[in-house]
Design a protein around this motif. Structure first.
Motif, PDB file in Angstrom:
ATOM      1  N   LYS A 452       0.842  -1.200   0.000  1.00  0.00           N
ATOM      2  CA  LYS A 452       0.000   0.000   0.000  1.00  0.00           C
ATOM      3  C   LYS A 452       0.873   1.245   0.000  1.00  0.00           C
ATOM      4  CE  LYS A 452      -3.646  -2.284   2.644  1.00  0.00           C
ATOM      5  NZ  LYS A 452      -4.441  -2.254   3.893  1.00  0.00           N
ATOM      6  N   SER A 453       0.258   2.367  -0.325  1.00  0.00           N
ATOM      7  CA  SER A 453       0.995   3.627  -0.377  1.00  0.00           C
ATOM      8  C   SER A 453       1.569   3.993   0.986  1.00  0.00           C
ATOM      9  CB  SER A 453       0.080   4.744  -0.876  1.00  0.00           C
ATOM     10  OG  SER A 453      -0.375   4.476  -2.184  1.00  0.00           O
ATOM     11  N   SER A 454       0.808   3.721   2.059  1.00  0.00           N
ATOM     12  CA  SER A 454       1.303   4.034   3.402  1.00  0.00           C
ATOM     13  C   SER A 454       2.518   3.182   3.753  1.00  0.00           C
ATOM     14  CB  SER A 454       0.191   3.812   4.428  1.00  0.00           C
ATOM     15  OG  SER A 454      -0.298   2.477   4.356  1.00  0.00           O
ATOM     16  N   GLU A 455       2.521   1.924   3.342  1.00  0.00           N
ATOM     17  CA  GLU A 455       3.675   1.064   3.586  1.00  0.00           C
ATOM     18  C   GLU A 455       4.887   1.539   2.790  1.00  0.00           C
ATOM     19  OE1 GLU A 455       0.922  -2.960   4.231  1.00  0.00           O
ATOM     20  OE2 GLU A 455       2.165  -2.723   2.443  1.00  0.00           O
ATOM     21  N   LEU A 456       4.662   1.959   1.549  1.00  0.00           N
ATOM     22  CA  LEU A 456       5.768   2.468   0.731  1.00  0.00           C
ATOM     23  C   LEU A 456       6.329   3.758   1.317  1.00  0.00           C
ATOM     24  CD1 LEU A 456       4.338   1.857  -2.854  1.00  0.00           C
ATOM     25  CD2 LEU A 456       6.052   0.505  -1.644  1.00  0.00           C
ATOM     26  N   LEU A 457       5.454   4.592   1.866  1.00  0.00           N
ATOM     27  CA  LEU A 457       5.909   5.846   2.463  1.00  0.00           C
ATOM     28  C   LEU A 457       6.841   5.579   3.636  1.00  0.00           C
ATOM     29  CD1 LEU A 457       5.687   8.948   2.483  1.00  0.00           C
ATOM     30  CD2 LEU A 457       3.716   8.702   4.001  1.00  0.00           C
ATOM     31  N   LEU A 458       6.469   4.655   4.510  1.00  0.00           N
ATOM     32  CA  LEU A 458       7.318   4.314   5.646  1.00  0.00           C
ATOM     33  C   LEU A 458       8.627   3.679   5.181  1.00  0.00           C
ATOM     34  CD1 LEU A 458       7.850   3.992   8.650  1.00  0.00           C
ATOM     35  CD2 LEU A 458       6.486   1.892   8.609  1.00  0.00           C
ATOM     36  N   GLN A 459       8.560   2.804   4.195  1.00  0.00           N
ATOM     37  CA  GLN A 459       9.766   2.162   3.681  1.00  0.00           C
ATOM     38  C   GLN A 459      10.704   3.175   3.016  1.00  0.00           C
ATOM     39  OE1 GLN A 459       8.576  -1.100   1.150  1.00  0.00           O
ATOM     40  NE2 GLN A 459       7.182  -1.928   2.695  1.00  0.00           N
ATOM     41  N   PHE A 460      10.143   4.200   2.397  1.00  0.00           N
ATOM     42  CA  PHE A 460      10.961   5.255   1.790  1.00  0.00           C
ATOM     43  C   PHE A 460      11.806   5.955   2.853  1.00  0.00           C
ATOM     44  CE2 PHE A 460      11.458   9.789   0.942  1.00  0.00           C
ATOM     45  CZ  PHE A 460      12.059   9.794  -0.304  1.00  0.00           C
ATOM     46  N   PHE A 461      11.163   6.354   3.944  1.00  0.00           N
ATOM     47  CA  PHE A 461      11.899   7.047   5.004  1.00  0.00           C
ATOM     48  C   PHE A 461      12.933   6.128   5.653  1.00  0.00           C
ATOM     49  CE2 PHE A 461       7.863   9.685   5.287  1.00  0.00           C
ATOM     50  CZ  PHE A 461       8.436  10.768   4.623  1.00  0.00           C
ATOM     51  N   GLU A 462      12.584   4.885   5.865  1.00  0.00           N
ATOM     52  CA  GLU A 462      13.534   3.957   6.477  1.00  0.00           C
ATOM     53  C   GLU A 462      14.721   3.694   5.549  1.00  0.00           C
ATOM     54  OE1 GLU A 462      11.082   0.598   7.279  1.00  0.00           O
ATOM     55  OE2 GLU A 462      10.459   1.316   9.274  1.00  0.00           O
ATOM     56  N   PHE A 463      14.460   3.613   4.252  1.00  0.00           N
ATOM     57  CA  PHE A 463      15.534   3.331   3.288  1.00  0.00           C
ATOM     58  C   PHE A 463      16.567   4.454   3.272  1.00  0.00           C
ATOM     59  CE2 PHE A 463      17.160   3.935  -1.080  1.00  0.00           C
ATOM     60  CZ  PHE A 463      17.876   2.751  -1.218  1.00  0.00           C
ATOM     61  N   TYR A 464      16.117   5.695   3.177  1.00  0.00           N
ATOM     62  CA  TYR A 464      17.065   6.812   3.066  1.00  0.00           C
ATOM     63  C   TYR A 464      17.644   7.231   4.410  1.00  0.00           C
ATOM     64  CZ  TYR A 464      16.156   7.350  -1.878  1.00  0.00           C
ATOM     65  OH  TYR A 464      16.072   7.136  -3.232  1.00  0.00           O
ATOM     66  N   SER A 465      17.021   6.815   5.502  1.00  0.00           N
ATOM     67  CA  SER A 465      17.641   7.082   6.801  1.00  0.00           C
ATOM     68  C   SER A 465      18.891   6.234   7.002  1.00  0.00           C
ATOM     69  CB  SER A 465      16.637   6.807   7.928  1.00  0.00           C
ATOM     70  OG  SER A 465      16.291   5.427   7.976  1.00  0.00           O
ATOM     71  N   GLN A 466      19.034   5.144   6.221  1.00  0.00           N
ATOM     72  CA  GLN A 466      20.201   4.268   6.322  1.00  0.00           C
ATOM     73  C   GLN A 466      21.091   4.343   5.078  1.00  0.00           C
ATOM     74  OE1 GLN A 466      18.549   0.376   6.988  1.00  0.00           O
ATOM     75  NE2 GLN A 466      17.379   1.003   8.777  1.00  0.00           N
ATOM     76  N   PHE A 467      20.754   5.180   4.110  1.00  0.00           N
ATOM     77  CA  PHE A 467      21.515   5.239   2.867  1.00  0.00           C
ATOM     78  C   PHE A 467      22.845   5.953   3.101  1.00  0.00           C
ATOM     79  CE2 PHE A 467      22.685   6.915  -1.287  1.00  0.00           C
ATOM     80  CZ  PHE A 467      22.508   5.796  -2.100  1.00  0.00           C
ATOM     81  N   ASP A 468      23.903   5.455   2.468  1.00  0.00           N
ATOM     82  CA  ASP A 468      25.252   6.014   2.617  1.00  0.00           C
ATOM     83  C   ASP A 468      25.448   7.132   1.585  1.00  0.00           C
ATOM     84  OD1 ASP A 468      27.872   6.546   3.165  1.00  0.00           O
ATOM     85  OD2 ASP A 468      28.667   4.656   2.389  1.00  0.00           O
ATOM     86  N   PHE A 469      24.968   8.337   1.909  1.00  0.00           N
ATOM     87  CA  PHE A 469      25.114   9.467   0.999  1.00  0.00           C
ATOM     88  C   PHE A 469      26.569   9.887   0.851  1.00  0.00           C
ATOM     89  CE2 PHE A 469      20.671  10.039   2.427  1.00  0.00           C
ATOM     90  CZ  PHE A 469      20.052  10.098   1.193  1.00  0.00           C
ATOM     91  N   HIS A 470      27.402   9.544   1.831  1.00  0.00           N
ATOM     92  CA  HIS A 470      28.789  10.004   1.812  1.00  0.00           C
ATOM     93  C   HIS A 470      29.609   9.303   0.731  1.00  0.00           C
ATOM     94  CE1 HIS A 470      32.485  11.742   3.357  1.00  0.00           C
ATOM     95  NE2 HIS A 470      33.030  10.537   3.430  1.00  0.00           N
ATOM     96  N   ASN A 471      29.329   8.044   0.477  1.00  0.00           N
ATOM     97  CA  ASN A 471      30.149   7.266  -0.444  1.00  0.00           C
ATOM     98  C   ASN A 471      29.412   6.786  -1.694  1.00  0.00           C
ATOM     99  OD1 ASN A 471      32.525   7.217   1.300  1.00  0.00           O
ATOM    100  ND2 ASN A 471      31.368   5.801   2.591  1.00  0.00           N
ATOM    101  N   ARG A 472      28.090   6.809  -1.674  1.00  0.00           N
ATOM    102  CA  ARG A 472      27.331   6.213  -2.766  1.00  0.00           C
ATOM    103  C   ARG A 472      26.541   7.268  -3.535  1.00  0.00           C
ATOM    104  NH1 ARG A 472      29.473   1.667  -3.934  1.00  0.00           N
ATOM    105  NH2 ARG A 472      27.518   0.919  -4.886  1.00  0.00           N
ATOM    106  N   ALA A 473      26.401   7.045  -4.838  1.00  0.00           N
ATOM    107  CA  ALA A 473      25.598   7.892  -5.715  1.00  0.00           C
ATOM    108  C   ALA A 473      24.367   7.115  -6.165  1.00  0.00           C
ATOM    109  CB  ALA A 473      26.415   8.352  -6.918  1.00  0.00           C
ATOM    110  N   ILE A 474      23.345   7.833  -6.583  1.00  0.00           N
ATOM    111  CA  ILE A 474      22.073   7.243  -6.973  1.00  0.00           C
ATOM    112  C   ILE A 474      21.986   7.251  -8.495  1.00  0.00           C
ATOM    113  CG2 ILE A 474      19.575   7.628  -6.950  1.00  0.00           C
ATOM    114  CD1 ILE A 474      19.949   8.692  -4.090  1.00  0.00           C
ATOM    115  N   SER A 475      21.711   6.101  -9.075  1.00  0.00           N
ATOM    116  CA  SER A 475      21.619   5.963 -10.527  1.00  0.00           C
ATOM    117  C   SER A 475      20.260   5.374 -10.884  1.00  0.00           C
ATOM    118  CB  SER A 475      22.737   5.068 -11.063  1.00  0.00           C
ATOM    119  OG  SER A 475      22.560   4.798 -12.444  1.00  0.00           O
ATOM    120  N   LEU A 476      19.420   6.179 -11.538  1.00  0.00           N
ATOM    121  CA  LEU A 476      18.141   5.689 -12.023  1.00  0.00           C
ATOM    122  C   LEU A 476      18.318   4.830 -13.267  1.00  0.00           C
ATOM    123  CD1 LEU A 476      17.331   8.117 -10.149  1.00  0.00           C
ATOM    124  CD2 LEU A 476      15.413   8.493 -11.696  1.00  0.00           C
TER     125      LEU A 476
END
Length: 640
Positions: A452-476
């Motif tokens: 559901k959209s609410s589950e995806l919203l929570l997973q979005f915040f959890e995913f980027y709260s642990q993402f390594d912005f210092h060393n990793r780049a995002i590639s679509l």
């Protein structure tokens, strides 16, 4: 299994209600289970409501088909300024003589006094052209007469007015005040009345997205520019792009336009085929300067034309030294800010790519709207450009999150490129490859993710709260994180120009704030999912995603918790003699630091005192030397 368990609970509830409640045993059972039964019935009600808002998947419309429909719609439409929405019956009866009116939309612009407009859509472009051709020029103004779809309805005599009012009005206004944005308080009331988180996200998207009238008006603005230059450039085409057409635009968003003189943007392959087969070729005036300088000169002349001749266009600004030269202006009849360019083809094709991502799954756009509003309320985004993250970068973060899941909801851009056919080949003047599959059937991507959209919203915040912005780049393009090519705080690879970083402007502090805010949002939303706070007494108290749109000082993490604060400010080390306020005392947590500070203060006072003494002595010596020189000079003069 869960469904069977819920049915069992329901049967128990029916059984208990059928018994005599005066029985002490039954009374005890009801008292102990009332709370659980009420919570379960509340959960069941929300689940049923959530299923009710899920509609059948609509047919995916190709981007080019959508543009052509909107352009044809614009050629059949006119915008007429009226006294108020009450003028519609008279306006309809007058314009019905030119052809069949399919729809009518009213909107108002708030200035010194309200300006009212009605958009009329005729059955064909010829009927709209007949209405425009029958219009008269305003002899009371000294401006240059212009032929455009923007008109005003002149008052007439009372007899003719009564006669027109007696006629039958077949059409009705589809909407009144169609461009009025929903007030924040009204929007909060709508979200409070929702039954669950998914419905809140759905309503937020429906109430804030760019509506049908907003899209119609933007294509009319593009048509006005196209018609203004079509006399000398018959193949000219002004195309909206960006948030106005990609499905991610909200009410009041700006209009991005690209103007091409020499070729069609849509259907370029057919025109290229005709150019190759024809033996007759137009003479072309050769550019004697480089392409960028020539584009700047053309846009400067275009800006003069817009400012001097087009009705409604005002406040024209030329920004020609930017990486993509643009002309900015305001359209007063549409209350619209417009950015016009001539060489931003990558932006046009990027809009097509975002449109396709929004069409792949109906959860993409509501989720993006919710995250954008959250970022706006917590100060991560800003209307003016700067060091903060942009809405486009936020959209890229959402798309990447939906790509990298175990069961992806969106395909990677590389997968779209592999499914491209010869008709999908697009190359810009700079040689940038913008080719990717545009036919949904050929791409044949189907997501098995049923979250559901609410589950995806929570997973979005959890995913980027642990993402390594210092060393990793995002590639679509690849749908995964890669090693960061440089030391930018936030690196998002430009999907079409992969050597560029679309978030290069984001500073280190803003990137750290992003990480902190997504962690705060994850905490707030997780607690909301586990312990729903929707009131049962019918009050309009904020709950659900509304808790994401306000600052909870007790629950959030602030940046100073991650950075070691100074033990004492440098300004506190010295007395401020310029003010009469007594110095504030400093609370030292370390006795050694306090002694060192006192020593520094004492030494600084001594140095200042010695400097004053030295300065006074130097001044006295200089004065004595000056006096001696004066006396000596005076004696010499007397001797002569």
């Amino acid at each position: 299994m869960l469904f069977k368990f819920n049915i069992l609970k329901f049967k128990i509830l029916v059984y208990l209600l059928s018994k005599d409640l005066s029985d002490p045993i039954m009374h005890c059972l009801m008292r102990n289970n009332t709370k659980h039964l009420l919570n379960w019935s509340k959960h069941l009600s929300r689940q049923c409501t959530s299923k009710a808002i899920i509609s059948e998947p609509k047919e995916k419309l190709l981007y080019n088909d959508m543009l052509q429909r909107r352009q044809q719609q614009a050629t059949r439409s006119i915008v007429v300024q009226v006294q108020s929405e009450k003028s519609f019956p008279e306006l309809y009866n007058y314009c019905a003589s030119f052809g069949k009116i399919l729809s009518a939309h009213h909107y108002r612009i708030h200035q010194d006094d309200d300006q009212h407009y009605i958009l009329l859509e005729f059955g064909s472009a010829e009927e709209a052209s007949a209405a425009i051709s029958s219009s008269a020029y305003n002899d009371e103004l000294s401006g240059v007469p212009a032929h455009s779809p923007f008109l005003w309805f002149r008052a007439t005599s009372s007899k003719r007015t009564l006669k027109a009012a007696d006629q039958t009005t077949e059409a009705k206004l589809a909407v009144i005040g169609g461009t009025t944005m929903l007030d924040n308080n009204d929007l909060n009331d709508v979200l409070c009345e929702a039954s669950n988180l998914d419905q809140q996200i759905f309503h937020l998207h429906q109430k804030t997205q760019l509506n049908d009238l907003g899209v119609r008006l933007r294509f009319l603005a593009a048509l006005q520019v196209k018609q203004a230059v079509s006399g000398i450039f018959p193949n000219a085409n002004a195309q909206p792009f960006g948030s106005s057409v990609n499905g991610f635009g909200r009410m009041g968003c700006d209009l991005d336009l690209i103007l091409r003189f020499d070729r069609e943007i849509v259907g370029a392959a057919a025109m290229q085929k005709r150019n190759n087969e024809s033996r007759l070729v137009f003479h072309t005036k050769e550019n004697l300067t480089n392409g960028r300088s020539q584009t700047q000169r053309q846009m400067e002349s275009l800006g003069d034309m817009l400012h001097l001749f087009l009705p409604g266009v005002c406040h024209v600004r030329r920004i020609l030294q930017a990486r993509v030269p643009i002309i900015k202006y305001h359209h007063e009849h549409l209350n619209l800010e417009v950015d016009l360019s001539m060489s931003n083809l990558t932006g046009f094709y990027m809009s097509e790519l975002l449109y396709m991502f929004g069409e792949f799954d109906e959860r993409v756009r509501p989720l993006t709207f919710c995250i954008r509003r959250w970022a706006q309320t917590c100060g991560l985004t800003n209307p003016s450009p700067g060091r903060w993250i942009s809405n486009f970068s936020l959209t890229c973060l959402v798309i990447f999150f939906l790509q990298q899941m175990k069961q992806p909801i969106l395909p990677t851009i590389n997968a779209l490129m592999k499914s491209a056919s010869p008709d999908d080949i697009r190359l810009t003047e700079d040689g940038i490859n913008c080719s990717f599959g545009r036919d949904f059937e050929r791409i044949s991507f189907r997501s098995r993710n049923t979250a559901k959209s609410s589950e995806l919203l929570l997973q979005f915040f959890e995913f980027y709260s642990q993402f390594d912005f210092h060393n990793r780049a995002i590639s679509l393009n690849e749908g995964r994180s890669i090693s960061k090519p440089d030391h930018s705080a936030l690196y998002i690879v430009n999907p079409l120009e992969q050597v560029l970083n679309v978030s290069k402007n984001v500073s280190l502090e803003e990137c750290e704030r992003l990480r902190i805010e997504v962690r705060n949002a994850a905490w707030v939303l997780e607690s909301e999912v586990e312990n729903p706070s929707q009131p049962d007494n019918g009050t309009q108290s904020p709950w659900g995603i509304l808790h994401l749109f306000k600052t909870n000082e007790k629950a959030v993490i602030r940046p100073h918790m991650f950075f070691k604060p100074r033990m004492v400010e440098v300004s506190d080390l010295f007395d401020d003699s310029t003010t009469d306020t007594p110095p504030t005392s400093v609370d030292y947590k370390n006795a050694n630091v306090k002694r060192e500070v006192e020593s520094i203060k004492s030494q600084a006072r001594g140095d200042l005192k010695q400097m004053r003494i030295n300065t006074s002595s130097a001044a006295a010596a200089a004065a004595a030397e000056a006096n001696a020189t004066i006396i000596k000079t005076a004696k010499g003069r007397r001797g002569r």
